[in-house]
Design a protein around this motif. Structure first.
Motif, mmCIF file in Angstrom:
data_model
loop_
_atom_site.group_PDB
_atom_site.id
_atom_site.type_symbol
_atom_site.label_atom_id
_atom_site.label_comp_id
_atom_site.label_asym_id
_atom_site.label_seq_id
_atom_site.Cartn_x
_atom_site.Cartn_y
_atom_site.Cartn_z
ATOM 1 N N LEU A 133 -35.426 -24.060 -15.383
ATOM 2 C CA LEU A 133 -36.601 -24.657 -14.873
ATOM 3 C C LEU A 133 -37.178 -25.695 -15.577
ATOM 4 N N MET A 134 -36.425 -26.001 -16.681
ATOM 5 C CA MET A 134 -36.763 -27.379 -17.308
ATOM 6 C C MET A 134 -35.819 -28.652 -16.746
ATOM 7 N N TYR A 136 -40.930 -25.548 -15.796
ATOM 8 C CA TYR A 136 -41.233 -24.688 -17.168
ATOM 9 C C TYR A 136 -42.507 -25.054 -17.687
ATOM 10 N N GLY A 137 -43.102 -24.372 -18.282
ATOM 11 C CA GLY A 137 -44.324 -24.357 -19.211
ATOM 12 C C GLY A 137 -44.172 -25.518 -20.065
ATOM 13 N N MET A 138 -43.329 -25.845 -20.867
ATOM 14 C CA MET A 138 -42.903 -26.700 -21.803
ATOM 15 C C MET A 138 -41.582 -27.467 -21.551
ATOM 16 N N LEU A 139 -41.817 -28.671 -21.374
ATOM 17 C CA LEU A 139 -40.791 -29.501 -21.169
ATOM 18 C C LEU A 139 -40.269 -30.721 -22.180
ATOM 19 N N ALA A 155 -42.085 -15.137 -13.612
ATOM 20 C CA ALA A 155 -42.495 -15.242 -12.220
ATOM 21 C C ALA A 155 -41.217 -15.527 -11.309
ATOM 22 N N LEU A 156 -40.248 -14.401 -11.377
ATOM 23 C CA LEU A 156 -39.140 -14.856 -10.452
ATOM 24 C C LEU A 156 -39.308 -14.982 -9.086
ATOM 25 N N PHE A 165 -46.914 -12.362 -21.801
ATOM 26 C CA PHE A 165 -46.188 -12.663 -22.879
ATOM 27 C C PHE A 165 -45.188 -13.928 -22.821
ATOM 28 N N TRP A 166 -45.217 -14.657 -23.832
ATOM 29 C CA TRP A 166 -44.446 -15.923 -23.868
ATOM 30 C C TRP A 166 -43.754 -16.042 -25.215
#
Length: 332
Positions: free
Chosen positions: A50-51, A56-59, A243-244, A266-267
């Motif tokens: 996802l990166m 992704y949520g943090m790149l 979230a597949l 959860f992360w």
């Protein structure tokens, strides 16, 4: 020394393996406090893919070297530097860019690991095992004999959930998205394995003798979240960590209001940011011991040298897998 190679990307795009390439680099000159580490193994996780696609949520800033976790062997310490001795197997700091033949890391951040343990299994220590352990311990007070239900049970996290639950005396209902995934989950020690779809709650009830299940673990989202909720006891908790499906978690007012189902997220990155270092080390030490003694493991589909990073990422992004894809750089 072997030619130093790193898997680097300077852009992001919808086809993850198309944006990353093996790039040679010069042997670095170490400063005080640094260590040169030869990477032994590094997994390709869904978050890594996802990166590459930018989802992704943090790149990381670009250009970047892929790979979030892994293990290596210390090659050299910088001048006047204390740290694990050359030859010691170590856990690499997260986010250091582990898809590389060698990395430079702060010597103080290297965690010694058992040299005799399989580095391929140790390479997956930082993300999936602690995620599974915390999902089982931090949301519902489970007791031996209790049931847990999870979807994406054939994933890396799912595999560790099955094994850790068994070690803790818990029973698991494991939901997968295709029939071909069932045997691999059964081989991990699963109590019940079901294919997701219509009538899931009734099938879960039949398989567990109507057990009251108070924890659901969701990696899929969308309608799959609702199907998990339908199989839970009133007042139960669903924890979502992925979230597949690419869709938001679905819960009806009936589940939320009348059945008092709670949905939490959860992360792991947030847990690492907010948890004291001694508690982090304690959990990782416990899990490393279980991996070193063979009590925790995950199936490995294939390994690739870093020069074949595009093939490796393509394989990891494929839906038809029965194990992890690892980058295992070759060293002379």
């Amino acid at each position: 020394m072997t030619t130093l190679i790193k898997a680097e990307y300077a852009e992001r795009g919808p086809v993850p393996h198309a944006v990353i390439h093996p790039v040679p680099f010069d042997r670095p000159v170490l400063a005080k406090g640094q260590a040169l580490v030869a990477v032994l193994a590094a997994p390709i996780n869904p978050s890594d893919v996802l990166m590459l696609t930018g989802q992704y949520g943090m790149l990381p800033a670009l250009p970047a070297v892929g790979g979030t976790e892994g293990v290596g062997r210390v090659v050299e310490l910088g001048p006047d530097t204390q740290g694990p001795a050359p030859g010691q197997t170590v856990l690499l700091p997260t986010g250091i860019g582990t898809w590389s033949s060698h990395v430079v890391a702060p010597a103080a951040a290297l965690v010694p690991l058992p040299n005799e343990a399989d580095p391929r299994q140790l390479a997956m220590l930082t993300i999936n095992p602690p995620t599974a352990a915390l999902l089982l311990s931090d949301f519902v007070d489970l007791q031996p004999g209790d049931w847990v239900i999870q979807n994406s049970a054939n994933s890396g996290v799912g595999s560790y959930v099955v094994q850790l639950a068994r070690l803790r005396g818990l029973k698991t209902v494991n939901v997968v998205r295709r029939e071909s995934a069932v045997p691999a989950v059964v081989s991990q020690g699963a109590d019940v394995v079901l294919v997701d779809g219509d009538g899931l709650a009734e099938r879960v009830k039949a398989a567990t003798g109507g057990a009251a299940i108070t924890l659901g673990i969701d990696a899929v989202g969308g309608a799959a979240t609702m199907r998990l909720a339908s199989a839970l006891a009133d007042g139960a908790t669903i924890v979502n960590y992925g979230a597949l499906s690419g869709e938001a978690c679905m819960l009806s007012p009936r589940e939320l209001v009348f059945r008092d189902i709670t949905l939490k997220g959860f992360w792991l990155a947030r847990w690492f940011r907010t948890t004291p270092a001694p508690k982090q080390r304690a959990l990782l030490g416990e899990l490393a011991g279980l991996i070193a003694t063979g009590k925790l493991h995950t199936p490995i589909q294939a390994t690739y040298d870093v020069t074949r990073i595009q093939e490796a990422v393509a394989a990891a992004a494929s839906g038809e897998r029965h194990g992890k894809i690892l980058v295992t750089p070759q060293h002379d």
